[in-house]
Design a protein around this motif. Sequence first.
Motif, PDB file in Angstrom:
ATOM      1  N   ILE A   1      18.588  36.212 -46.140  1.00 40.76           N
ATOM      2  CA  ILE A   1      17.599  35.171 -46.418  1.00 40.76           C
ATOM      3  C   ILE A   1      17.448  34.958 -47.923  1.00 40.76           C
ATOM      4  CG2 ILE A   1      15.127  34.612 -46.258  1.00 40.76           C
ATOM      5  CD1 ILE A   1      15.147  36.012 -43.512  1.00 40.76           C
ATOM      6  N   CYS A   2      17.455  36.048 -48.674  1.00 45.76           N
ATOM      7  CA  CYS A   2      17.324  35.939 -50.134  1.00 45.76           C
ATOM      8  C   CYS A   2      18.436  35.083 -50.734  1.00 45.76           C
ATOM      9  CB  CYS A   2      17.336  37.326 -50.766  1.00 45.76           C
ATOM     10  SG  CYS A   2      15.817  38.260 -50.531  1.00 45.76           S
ATOM     11  N   TYR A   3      19.682  35.352 -50.355  1.00 41.60           N
ATOM     12  CA  TYR A   3      20.802  34.621 -50.948  1.00 41.60           C
ATOM     13  C   TYR A   3      20.885  33.185 -50.440  1.00 41.60           C
ATOM     14  CZ  TYR A   3      22.646  38.826 -53.150  1.00 41.60           C
ATOM     15  OH  TYR A   3      22.805  39.932 -53.954  1.00 41.60           O
ATOM     16  N   LEU A   4      20.525  32.967 -49.168  1.00 41.54           N
ATOM     17  CA  LEU A   4      20.639  31.628 -48.601  1.00 41.54           C
ATOM     18  C   LEU A   4      19.482  30.722 -48.993  1.00 41.54           C
ATOM     19  CD1 LEU A   4      21.887  32.605 -45.027  1.00 41.54           C
ATOM     20  CD2 LEU A   4      23.200  31.410 -46.782  1.00 41.54           C
ATOM     21  N   SER A   5      18.419  31.284 -49.566  1.00 42.78           N
ATOM     22  CA  SER A   5      17.242  30.487 -49.912  1.00 42.78           C
ATOM     23  C   SER A   5      17.328  29.885 -51.307  1.00 42.78           C
ATOM     24  CB  SER A   5      15.977  31.353 -49.816  1.00 42.78           C
ATOM     25  OG  SER A   5      15.807  31.830 -48.506  1.00 42.78           O
ATOM     26  N   PHE A   6      18.343  30.256 -52.073  1.00 40.23           N
ATOM     27  CA  PHE A   6      18.513  29.719 -53.420  1.00 40.23           C
ATOM     28  C   PHE A   6      19.820  28.932 -53.476  1.00 40.23           C
ATOM     29  CE2 PHE A   6      14.916  31.802 -54.645  1.00 40.23           C
ATOM     30  CZ  PHE A   6      14.723  31.961 -56.009  1.00 40.23           C
ATOM     31  N   PRO A   7      19.828  27.800 -54.168  1.00 44.15           N
ATOM     32  CA  PRO A   7      21.098  27.095 -54.374  1.00 44.15           C
ATOM     33  C   PRO A   7      22.069  27.978 -55.135  1.00 44.15           C
ATOM     34  CG  PRO A   7      19.241  25.687 -54.923  1.00 44.15           C
ATOM     35  CD  PRO A   7      18.689  27.063 -54.713  1.00 44.15           C
ATOM     36  N   ASP A   8      23.342  27.730 -54.903  1.00 42.04           N
ATOM     37  CA  ASP A   8      24.364  28.479 -55.612  1.00 42.04           C
ATOM     38  C   ASP A   8      24.242  28.224 -57.115  1.00 42.04           C
ATOM     39  OD1 ASP A   8      27.185  29.086 -56.655  1.00 42.04           O
ATOM     40  OD2 ASP A   8      27.250  29.787 -54.577  1.00 42.04           O
ATOM     41  N   SER A   9      24.614  29.219 -57.906  1.00 41.99           N
ATOM     42  CA  SER A   9      24.458  29.103 -59.361  1.00 41.99           C
ATOM     43  C   SER A   9      25.231  27.925 -59.937  1.00 41.99           C
ATOM     44  CB  SER A   9      24.916  30.403 -60.031  1.00 41.99           C
ATOM     45  OG  SER A   9      26.266  30.674 -59.702  1.00 41.99           O
ATOM     46  N   TYR A  10      26.292  27.480 -59.223  1.00 43.44           N
ATOM     47  CA  TYR A  10      27.090  26.366 -59.721  1.00 43.44           C
ATOM     48  C   TYR A  10      26.428  25.017 -59.459  1.00 43.44           C
ATOM     49  CZ  TYR A  10      31.002  29.555 -60.420  1.00 43.44           C
ATOM     50  OH  TYR A  10      31.809  30.560 -60.848  1.00 43.44           O
ATOM     51  N   SER A  11      25.411  25.007 -58.584  1.00 48.08           N
ATOM     52  CA  SER A  11      24.832  23.737 -58.193  1.00 48.08           C
ATOM     53  C   SER A  11      23.960  23.140 -59.287  1.00 48.08           C
ATOM     54  CB  SER A  11      23.998  23.915 -56.911  1.00 48.08           C
ATOM     55  OG  SER A  11      24.813  24.428 -55.889  1.00 48.08           O
ATOM     56  N   GLY A  12      23.259  23.990 -60.034  1.00 44.59           N
ATOM     57  CA  GLY A  12      22.429  23.503 -61.122  1.00 44.59           C
ATOM     58  C   GLY A  12      21.341  22.556 -60.671  1.00 44.59           C
ATOM     59  N   CYS A  13      20.642  22.909 -59.578  1.00 42.63           N
ATOM     60  CA  CYS A  13      19.606  22.032 -59.029  1.00 42.63           C
ATOM     61  C   CYS A  13      18.309  22.194 -59.823  1.00 42.63           C
ATOM     62  CB  CYS A  13      19.349  22.366 -57.562  1.00 42.63           C
ATOM     63  SG  CYS A  13      20.788  22.115 -56.505  1.00 42.63           S
ATOM     64  N   LEU A  14      17.871  21.147 -60.479  1.00 43.64           N
ATOM     65  CA  LEU A  14      16.580  21.146 -61.159  1.00 43.64           C
ATOM     66  C   LEU A  14      15.601  20.307 -60.353  1.00 43.64           C
ATOM     67  CD1 LEU A  14      17.470  20.784 -64.953  1.00 43.64           C
ATOM     68  CD2 LEU A  14      16.367  22.721 -63.833  1.00 43.64           C
ATOM     69  N   GLY A  15      14.337  20.720 -60.387  1.00 43.00           N
ATOM     70  CA  GLY A  15      13.334  20.005 -59.604  1.00 43.00           C
ATOM     71  C   GLY A  15      13.213  20.604 -58.221  1.00 43.00           C
ATOM     72  N   ASP A  16      12.897  19.760 -57.251  1.00 42.78           N
ATOM     73  CA  ASP A  16      12.699  20.211 -55.873  1.00 42.78           C
ATOM     74  C   ASP A  16      13.931  19.891 -55.031  1.00 42.78           C
ATOM     75  OD1 ASP A  16      10.228  20.978 -56.689  1.00 42.78           O
ATOM     76  OD2 ASP A  16       9.126  19.370 -55.696  1.00 42.78           O
ATOM     77  N   THR A  17      14.342  20.868 -54.214  1.00 40.79           N
ATOM     78  CA  THR A  17      15.522  20.717 -53.358  1.00 40.79           C
ATOM     79  C   THR A  17      15.191  21.214 -51.958  1.00 40.79           C
ATOM     80  OG1 THR A  17      16.961  21.146 -55.263  1.00 40.79           O
ATOM     81  CG2 THR A  17      17.963  21.301 -53.082  1.00 40.79           C
ATOM     82  N   GLN A  18      15.587  20.438 -50.954  1.00 43.38           N
ATOM     83  CA  GLN A  18      15.398  20.855 -49.560  1.00 43.38           C
ATOM     84  C   GLN A  18      16.748  20.927 -48.871  1.00 43.38           C
ATOM     85  OE1 GLN A  18      11.697  18.026 -48.735  1.00 43.38           O
ATOM     86  NE2 GLN A  18      11.892  19.567 -47.120  1.00 43.38           N
TER      87      GLN A  18
END
Length: 731
Positions: free
Chosen positions: A62-79
Amino acid sequence: MNPLDESGSPLQEERRYRYRWARFSSWLDCVCVVTFDLELGQAIELVYPPDVKLTEKEKTSICYLSFPDSYSGCLGDTQFSFRLRQSVGRRATTLREDDYDRDAPVTLQRETSHFIGYVYFRQVRDASVKRGYFQKSLVLLSRLPYTHLFHSLLQIITPEFFEKLEPCLEAVCNEIDQWPSPVPGLTLNLPVMGVVLQVRIPSKADKPGGSPVRHALKENFLPAPTLLPSITDLDLFKCFQSVLVHLQMLWELTLLGEPVVVMAPSPTVSSETVLALVSSISPLKFCCDFRPYFTIHDNEFREYTTRTQAPPNVVLGVTNPFFIKTFQNWPHVVRLGEIRMAGDLPKQVKVKKLSKLKTLDTKPGIYTAYKTFLHKDKALIKRLLKGIQRKRPSEVQSAILRRHLLELTQSFIIPLERYMASLMPLQRSVTPWKTPPQIRPFSQDEFMSTLDHTGPQLTSVLKGDWMGLYRKFFRCPNFDGWYRQRHREMSQKLESLHLEVISDADLLGWTRDKSEVETVDLILKLREKLIKARRQQLQVRDGVLEKLEVFIKSVIWSLPRDLQRVLHHPETCSGSSTTPRPAAGPPPPRDLQRVLHHPETCSGSSTTPRPAAGPPPPRDLQRVLHHPETCSGSSTTQRPAAGPPPPRDLQRVLHPPETCSGSSTTPRPAAGPPPPRDLQRVLHPPETCSGSSTTPRPAAGPPPPRDLQRVLHHPETCSGSSTTPRPEHHQ
């Protein structure tokens, strides 16, 4: 050792939690808060309700799947969404969940071995944090595939949660615990944080693709409810707009359960595309594995990326470019990029050779050598592209797409349904005096022979090799899942018809000229059918089960009293003992089981000799009971050599009375404590248990074991060659 089977384990804790949070658990399993720790990395900060116990393996995933991958660079809110395999041995489904799955469409039934995670991730600059960013995820963990509903719920609760944290989460969970349970076919009002979500739970009885009739609820809510048109539907047009010209290929790959990797720029695009692919073959259930968002830290990473065997039947959504190299041996890779416009139209990706999938900066495209069985629907593509130019709303474009995919899947599945129905026995062949007839086996060759006259060409305008598509479909897990589901439904229908035919028959007339054995056999078989019907919740006419219950009771009352006692209260049947057996505890003894299965062997009023089933008593006990004089040291009878001598206390009790009272010249063995009182009471006449004492017989202690009673009452059954008469039994 399985940690889920121990006392105080997650399994035990989960049972208590589901009792405490009954309504909450019918929607969600738990809510998790995942944060980024500078020392630990991703870590679970909070799980609510606190009674929920997750295994360490589940927490890590759950910990790893709850965060975007480091390569994604998602800023702001992501669902986005993920799907996680549960730990082995968690729990069985409850009766309420069985009711839901029975009435829900197969595509919306509860997950039995996976969790579905719905994530709201926030990453914003924060100078007060050493890392320079505030990073936190709120995760709803559920077994229900209600994608649209749970993402809408997250949009309501998450902004306030990031301000108030745990108190806000506790209030929300308590509100959800007041929601009514999801019941297929009902429209529900779900209040949360001052907003009321009105949703309708789809039912199996709904017409696919139709608009279900909504029943207005009488509750007066202020403000007015927010209507969600669907609890599951995705924006299909948004997911497929860059691959519209290859929609036919993607539908076939999903239908055939082919291994597919979707490489996307963000977890949102990844998860939505995978879920859109899986839903594209609805109302057919996708029976392979699928992971809307998959990372290199996933527990199944090694299993899915091994090169020693063929890729598994799974659809994976990934964002890390590292996977381009890892999945080079996979047959189908869909590489998506940011949507680019070519004039007014989104630029369509091209089909490319797998050999070009080598570099990290691989261009968007579908990398496969697959050749479609069916031709493209050019009219659909033209209609959708023209809709873009005319700025047609995305919801309308999605409705056109969904309608096309539904009709395509139905055209494919209707011939299979028609042939499967022909395998069902005729209703007139179901009689009350025989077991239901069997469903005929599925013959692929016979089915293929029906396609010329009743094939998909009757309902679809698409041309192509339909027969080749069917032949490949027969070898994939989706066909196996569909066939098993339909075969189970048909078998239950046969059982329902059989029960209805039995209830309409003259059962009392049939029993008049039948023996007791045949009548009892009928009663036991009917009872078994009723138990099975209630367990499987078979759909039968009103009053059928009650009518059969009345018949069973009336026939039992017409039988002799000993059989009545066995059939009405089998727990009271105990041979010659009058002590009723307690209802609780382990299963009944073997001889009682024999009585219940074969009542004619029950001793009492029956004249049938009692069978000698069951193991004989120990040899030393046989010898003592048949020849007690061989146990006394002063006896001239030679003691048999076989077997060790019986215990001394048993020798003392089983000797003639004079050896127990001290008046005998034979020395009484001094070793060992006196035998148990219940053994004294059974094995001795009253006067031999206390020597010359006038002490009354002790009343304490339960009756002796049944096998010991049998030996003492019928010693001749222990040794076929023995002529020793049965000793008189003293109470």
